[in-house]
Write an enzyme that holds these catalytic residues in place. Structure first.
Site, PDB file in Angstrom:
ATOM      1  N   TYR A 211       0.835  -1.203   0.000  1.00  0.00           N
ATOM      2  CA  TYR A 211       0.000   0.000   0.000  1.00  0.00           C
ATOM      3  C   TYR A 211       0.866   1.248   0.000  1.00  0.00           C
ATOM      4  O   TYR A 211       0.628   2.185  -0.784  1.00  0.00           O
ATOM      5  CB  TYR A 211      -0.923  -0.001   1.216  1.00  0.00           C
ATOM      6  CG  TYR A 211      -1.865   1.174   1.262  1.00  0.00           C
ATOM      7  CD1 TYR A 211      -2.913   1.290   0.351  1.00  0.00           C
ATOM      8  CD2 TYR A 211      -1.717   2.186   2.214  1.00  0.00           C
ATOM      9  CE1 TYR A 211      -3.786   2.372   0.383  1.00  0.00           C
ATOM     10  CE2 TYR A 211      -2.577   3.264   2.256  1.00  0.00           C
ATOM     11  CZ  TYR A 211      -3.616   3.355   1.336  1.00  0.00           C
ATOM     12  OH  TYR A 211      -4.478   4.431   1.366  1.00  0.00           O
ATOM     13  N   LYS A 215       0.953   4.158  -3.129  1.00  0.00           N
ATOM     14  CA  LYS A 215       0.652   5.570  -2.914  1.00  0.00           C
ATOM     15  C   LYS A 215       1.854   6.456  -3.227  1.00  0.00           C
ATOM     16  O   LYS A 215       1.708   7.581  -3.723  1.00  0.00           O
ATOM     17  CB  LYS A 215       0.158   5.780  -1.473  1.00  0.00           C
ATOM     18  CG  LYS A 215      -1.199   5.140  -1.206  1.00  0.00           C
ATOM     19  CD  LYS A 215      -2.247   5.682  -2.156  1.00  0.00           C
ATOM     20  CE  LYS A 215      -3.603   5.054  -2.008  1.00  0.00           C
ATOM     21  NZ  LYS A 215      -4.614   5.626  -2.919  1.00  0.00           N
ATOM     22  N   THR A 248     -14.097   4.830   6.483  1.00  0.00           N
ATOM     23  CA  THR A 248     -14.757   4.230   5.322  1.00  0.00           C
ATOM     24  C   THR A 248     -14.431   2.744   5.273  1.00  0.00           C
ATOM     25  O   THR A 248     -13.591   2.247   6.027  1.00  0.00           O
ATOM     26  CB  THR A 248     -14.286   4.865   3.990  1.00  0.00           C
ATOM     27  OG1 THR A 248     -12.952   4.413   3.705  1.00  0.00           O
ATOM     28  CG2 THR A 248     -14.293   6.379   4.049  1.00  0.00           C
TER      29      THR A 248
END
Length: 334
Positions: A211, A215, A248
């Site tokens: 991850y 990014k 989220t």
């Protein structure tokens, strides 16, 4: 030896995440959410949005519709996305226009099909919001194109979209109102850079490390493209952003999210809060002409030092072009 190396990598990434994540959350508790500010009408303007049917993307889409924008949403599950998005048209009293098209960012052929469909419409393109993403994918898995899953969704799929749709962005931008490419990244890029020796992480996989890398790759290419556009005299800006630590379902793969959800919901920011920086980057007059920047809390913020390194930017750009089979960026493939 392999097990020891794997354990060391996992420990490194977990520690990095804590060292970066805790200060980030603390900072967001100290400072209130800065709103995007007054946003102008988007009548006659078109945006392509990925990840627009949930979380931050959904909140941004709601505002874009109210501003009378024509939105084309790419989704891997059109039926599910339409159930969420179609009722929005009634809520905004007929303002704006919304379409949902199939798009699977894990498959380059799907990205090409989506972009070809858009080009065939003849529509202009004023905003390309690359918002879709996955986080901490639990296992090392390669897509049909041979890409590590998080790198594919978070960066390479969007990179190909930017390549294929760039001519339409270039044509739509003007000196007074430039077309905008916005990449939703994360403060997690500070936790680690790009492993150019094993970019698919085939030797040792860490869900967090993958991850972080995806990014970081986003931001490196964002800054490189911004410079290319400026040097070419194109009326296109390209920026990245950290939307905040937002509650989220992006965290679905994390144990802490499942265990501590009631607490996190109270201390983390809401999707509506996160959408403020997205809207600022996409639509705010304050951000007009700003390029190669990284936004946080609706303002220019610093990104990690390695993302400012011109050699790393070029290296990531060239690697992305090679992986995505891009000959000359922004020109039709042969």
């Amino acid at each position: 030896m392999a097990m020891l190396k794997s354990a060391a990598v996992l420990t490194r990434d977990n520690v990095a995440f804590l060292l970066q994540g805790v200060p980030c959350m603390y900072r967001e508790l100290l400072f209130s959410v800065k709103p995007a500010g007054e946003l102008p009408s988007q009548e006659g303007r078109v945006a392509v949005v990925t990840g627009g049917s949930r979380g931050i993307g959904l909140e941004a889409v709601k505002t874009m519709l109210r501003l009378n924008m024509h939105l084309i949403i790419g989704s891997s599950n059109v039926e599910k996305a339409e159930k969420v998005l179609k009722p929005l048209a009634a809520e905004v009293d007929g303002k704006g226009k919304l379409e949902v098209w199939p798009l699977d960012l894990t498959k380059q052929k799907s990205v090409h099909a989506f972009c070809q469909r858009f080009l065939e419409t003849g529509l202009p393109l004023h905003v390309l919001l690359c918002n879709a993403g996955i986080m901490f994918y639990p296992k090392h898995e390669l897509t049909e194109d041979g890409f590590e899953m998080q790198l594919a969704v978070n960066h390479l799929g969007h990179f190909t979209m930017q390549h294929l749709l760039y001519p339409r962005l270039r044509a739509a931008g003007t000196a007074d109102r430039k077309a905008r490419i916005v990449n939703v990244s994360s403060a997690a890029h500070n936790c680690g850079g790009v492993n150019f020796d094993d970019i698919m992480l085939s030797t040792t996989y860490s869900s967090k490390g993958a991850y972080f890398q995806s990014k970081g790759a986003q931001i490196l290419c964002t800054k490189y493209l911004a410079k290319k556009a400026q040097e070419a005299g194109d009326n296109v800006t390209c920026n990245s952003l950290h939307p905040g630590v937002i509650y989220t379902d992006l965290y679905d793969y994390t144990t802490i999210y499942k265990v501590a959800a009631p607490v996190l919901k109270k201390i983390w920011r809401s999707p509506k809060d996160g959408a403020e920086t997205v809207l600022y980057a996409c639509l705010s007059p304050e951000a007009e002409g700003v390029s190669a920047a990284h936004f946080e809390n609706a303002a220019v913020y610093r990104s990690a030092g390695y993302t400012e390194d011109a050699q790393q930017q070029q290296k990531m750009w060239e690697a992305s072009c090679e992986l995505c089979k891009v000959g000359t960026f922004g020109q039709p493939d042969n």
